[in-house]
Design a protein around this motif. Structure first.
Motif, mmCIF file in Angstrom:
data_model
loop_
_atom_site.group_PDB
_atom_site.id
_atom_site.type_symbol
_atom_site.label_atom_id
_atom_site.label_comp_id
_atom_site.label_asym_id
_atom_site.label_seq_id
_atom_site.Cartn_x
_atom_site.Cartn_y
_atom_site.Cartn_z
ATOM 1 N N ASP A 1 6.776 11.450 -11.694
ATOM 2 C CA ASP A 1 6.958 10.110 -11.142
ATOM 3 C C ASP A 1 8.019 9.340 -11.926
ATOM 4 O OD1 ASP A 1 4.959 10.417 -9.193
ATOM 5 O OD2 ASP A 1 3.393 9.744 -10.561
ATOM 6 N N LEU A 2 7.920 9.390 -13.252
ATOM 7 C CA LEU A 2 8.819 8.607 -14.088
ATOM 8 C C LEU A 2 10.230 9.183 -14.152
ATOM 9 C CD1 LEU A 2 6.751 7.375 -17.165
ATOM 10 C CD2 LEU A 2 7.624 6.075 -15.236
ATOM 11 N N LEU A 3 10.380 10.453 -13.830
ATOM 12 C CA LEU A 3 11.697 11.068 -13.872
ATOM 13 C C LEU A 3 12.507 10.769 -12.614
ATOM 14 C CD1 LEU A 3 10.798 14.521 -15.468
ATOM 15 C CD2 LEU A 3 11.929 12.582 -16.567
ATOM 16 N N ALA A 4 11.869 10.153 -11.609
ATOM 17 C CA ALA A 4 12.588 9.795 -10.379
ATOM 18 C C ALA A 4 13.451 8.556 -10.619
ATOM 19 C CB ALA A 4 11.596 9.536 -9.251
ATOM 20 N N ASP A 5 14.523 8.426 -9.869
ATOM 21 C CA ASP A 5 15.420 7.275 -10.002
ATOM 22 C C ASP A 5 14.664 5.974 -9.724
ATOM 23 O OD1 ASP A 5 17.513 8.934 -10.580
ATOM 24 O OD2 ASP A 5 18.333 8.938 -8.542
ATOM 25 N N ARG B 1 5.005 -3.822 -3.600
ATOM 26 C CA ARG B 1 4.014 -4.885 -3.749
ATOM 27 C C ARG B 1 2.898 -4.750 -2.712
ATOM 28 N NH1 ARG B 1 4.149 -10.420 -5.601
ATOM 29 N NH2 ARG B 1 6.384 -10.189 -6.058
ATOM 30 N N ARG B 2 3.271 -4.442 -1.461
ATOM 31 C CA ARG B 2 2.270 -4.343 -0.401
ATOM 32 C C ARG B 2 1.248 -3.247 -0.715
ATOM 33 N NH1 ARG B 2 6.898 -1.833 2.149
ATOM 34 N NH2 ARG B 2 7.594 -3.923 2.699
ATOM 35 N N ASP B 3 1.706 -2.160 -1.355
ATOM 36 C CA ASP B 3 0.788 -1.076 -1.704
ATOM 37 C C ASP B 3 -0.177 -1.512 -2.801
ATOM 38 O OD1 ASP B 3 2.099 0.888 0.032
ATOM 39 O OD2 ASP B 3 3.766 0.708 -1.383
ATOM 40 N N TYR B 4 0.336 -2.297 -3.753
ATOM 41 C CA TYR B 4 -0.551 -2.810 -4.793
ATOM 42 C C TYR B 4 -1.584 -3.769 -4.196
ATOM 43 C CZ TYR B 4 -2.449 -4.933 -8.912
ATOM 44 O OH TYR B 4 -3.339 -5.374 -9.852
ATOM 45 N N LEU B 5 -1.135 -4.643 -3.292
ATOM 46 C CA LEU B 5 -2.052 -5.593 -2.669
ATOM 47 C C LEU B 5 -3.133 -4.885 -1.855
ATOM 48 C CD1 LEU B 5 0.067 -8.656 -1.529
ATOM 49 C CD2 LEU B 5 -1.941 -8.668 -3.004
ATOM 50 N N ARG B 6 -2.755 -3.806 -1.188
ATOM 51 C CA ARG B 6 -3.763 -3.041 -0.440
ATOM 52 C C ARG B 6 -4.857 -2.551 -1.383
ATOM 53 N NH1 ARG B 6 0.718 -0.082 2.128
ATOM 54 N NH2 ARG B 6 1.182 -0.983 4.170
ATOM 55 N N ALA B 7 -4.461 -2.086 -2.560
ATOM 56 C CA ALA B 7 -5.438 -1.598 -3.537
ATOM 57 C C ALA B 7 -6.362 -2.726 -3.987
ATOM 58 C CB ALA B 7 -4.710 -0.981 -4.730
ATOM 59 N N VAL B 8 -5.787 -3.905 -4.259
ATOM 60 C CA VAL B 8 -6.590 -5.043 -4.694
ATOM 61 C C VAL B 8 -7.557 -5.486 -3.600
ATOM 62 C CG1 VAL B 8 -6.510 -7.471 -5.370
ATOM 63 C CG2 VAL B 8 -4.891 -5.850 -6.362
ATOM 64 N N LEU B 9 -7.070 -5.572 -2.367
ATOM 65 C CA LEU B 9 -7.926 -5.975 -1.258
ATOM 66 C C LEU B 9 -9.041 -4.972 -1.027
ATOM 67 C CD1 LEU B 9 -5.160 -7.285 1.158
ATOM 68 C CD2 LEU B 9 -6.974 -8.654 0.119
ATOM 69 N N VAL C 1 -8.817 1.763 -10.742
ATOM 70 C CA VAL C 1 -7.857 2.812 -11.091
ATOM 71 C C VAL C 1 -7.040 3.142 -9.852
ATOM 72 C CG1 VAL C 1 -7.543 5.189 -11.854
ATOM 73 C CG2 VAL C 1 -9.352 3.788 -12.866
ATOM 74 N N ILE C 2 -5.719 3.031 -9.962
ATOM 75 C CA ILE C 2 -4.822 3.331 -8.848
ATOM 76 C C ILE C 2 -4.068 4.618 -9.151
ATOM 77 C CG2 ILE C 2 -2.832 2.538 -7.516
ATOM 78 C CD1 ILE C 2 -3.606 -0.323 -8.241
ATOM 79 N N LYS C 3 -4.153 5.568 -8.228
ATOM 80 C CA LYS C 3 -3.428 6.834 -8.361
ATOM 81 C C LYS C 3 -2.563 7.028 -7.130
ATOM 82 C CE LYS C 3 -2.344 10.960 -9.950
ATOM 83 N NZ LYS C 3 -1.344 11.294 -8.923
ATOM 84 N N THR C 4 -1.274 7.185 -7.344
ATOM 85 C CA THR C 4 -0.347 7.394 -6.232
ATOM 86 C C THR C 4 -0.096 8.875 -6.018
ATOM 87 O OG1 THR C 4 1.624 7.284 -7.642
ATOM 88 C CG2 THR C 4 0.802 5.209 -6.747
ATOM 89 N N GLY C 5 0.245 9.224 -4.782
ATOM 90 C CA GLY C 5 0.739 10.567 -4.498
ATOM 91 C C GLY C 5 -0.288 11.645 -4.245
ATOM 92 N N ALA C 6 -1.468 11.551 -4.853
ATOM 93 C CA ALA C 6 -2.468 12.607 -4.673
ATOM 94 C C ALA C 6 -3.839 12.089 -5.091
ATOM 95 C CB ALA C 6 -2.115 13.841 -5.491
ATOM 96 N N ASP D 1 -1.429 7.900 -0.634
ATOM 97 C CA ASP D 1 -0.479 9.007 -0.492
ATOM 98 C C ASP D 1 0.962 8.537 -0.657
ATOM 99 O OD1 ASP D 1 -0.194 7.592 1.830
ATOM 100 O OD2 ASP D 1 -0.707 9.232 3.184
ATOM 101 N N VAL D 2 1.148 7.244 -0.931
ATOM 102 C CA VAL D 2 2.489 6.726 -1.224
ATOM 103 C C VAL D 2 2.924 7.247 -2.587
ATOM 104 C CG1 VAL D 2 3.873 4.656 -1.637
ATOM 105 C CG2 VAL D 2 2.109 4.652 0.142
#
Length: 222
Positions: A31-35, A203-211, A170-175, A195-196
């Motif tokens: 994840d961190l190695l991506a641009d 921001r919208r993805d973070y808000l979805r997690a909070v909601l 706990v938020i986990k992206t991708g899998a 799966d994002v």
């Protein structure tokens, strides 16, 4: 998508549920190695604090140990919105610590329990290894006569963890997997998988997690 973002923000403000006070974000070395990945991380930290979090823990899961030092160095340069601490494996196998402020200035080395920075980042410190290290410390204390094994409880274990605080979300992206994250600390956390991929996290993805968190009924293992 601008209208949808606005809808999510309004919905969050009108929601009766409390936002998570402690948010944990689990990402991988890939994840961190991506641009743009570090910019995304800085923004995500800002979103978390903006929407009610008092503490944010970031766990970077690493499979290739050769990149740990590089990732740790780059993370210590992060343009974070609040003081933060980055911990990676030290030369003796324990946690090496470094604190930086909002402006990225060096604040000196600290021990695992010496900093109360609101943002905490671990690199390559998996939950299994962290728990094993805590057990080794307990064994040493028992061997030296400083601790009675009959009195060992959960607090004794937690006191020897790198970051003992328990996250609410706990938020986990991708899998849908935790990638060896905070096995002990996250036992009662609410888990949110998307799966994002991290490079597309907004921001919208973070808000979805909070909601999603606000709409759950937390049971704390009951």
């Amino acid at each position: 998508m601008g209208l949808y973002d606005t809808y999510l923000r309004v919905r969050h403000r009108l929601h009766d549920g409390e936002p998570p006070a402690h948010v944990a974000i689990v990402i991988t070395e890939r994840d961190l190695l991506a641009d743009g990945a570090f910019d995304t991380l800085a923004e995500a930290l800002g979103w978390a604090l903006e929407y009610g979090a008092e503490r944010v823990t970031v766990s970077v899961s690493v499979l290739d140990e050769s990149v740990v030092l590089t990732l740790t160095r780059e993370l210590r340069r992060l343009d974070a919105p609040a003081p933060f601490v980055v911990r990676g494996p030290g030369t003796d196998g324990t946690a090496d610590a470094d604190v930086r402020g909002v402006e990225g200035d060096e604040a000196g080395d600290v021990g695992p329990a010496d900093s109360d920075a609101p943002i905490r980042v671990t690199v390559g410190l998996g939950g299994k290894g962290e728990f094993a290290a805590a057990v080794r410390e307990l064994a040493v204390d028992v061997d030296e006569g400083d601790l009675d094994p009959a009195t060992i409880d959960a607090d004794d274990v937690a006191d020897r963890l790198v970051f003992p605080e328990e996250p609410d979300l706990v938020i986990k992206t991708g899998a849908e997997r935790l990638s060896d994250f905070a096995i002990w600390q996250s036992v009662y956390a609410e888990l949110y998988f998307t799966d994002v991929n991290w490079r597309d996290f907004r921001r919208r993805d973070y808000l979805r997690a909070v909601l999603d968190f606000q709409e759950r009924q937390r049971r704390f293992g009951r």
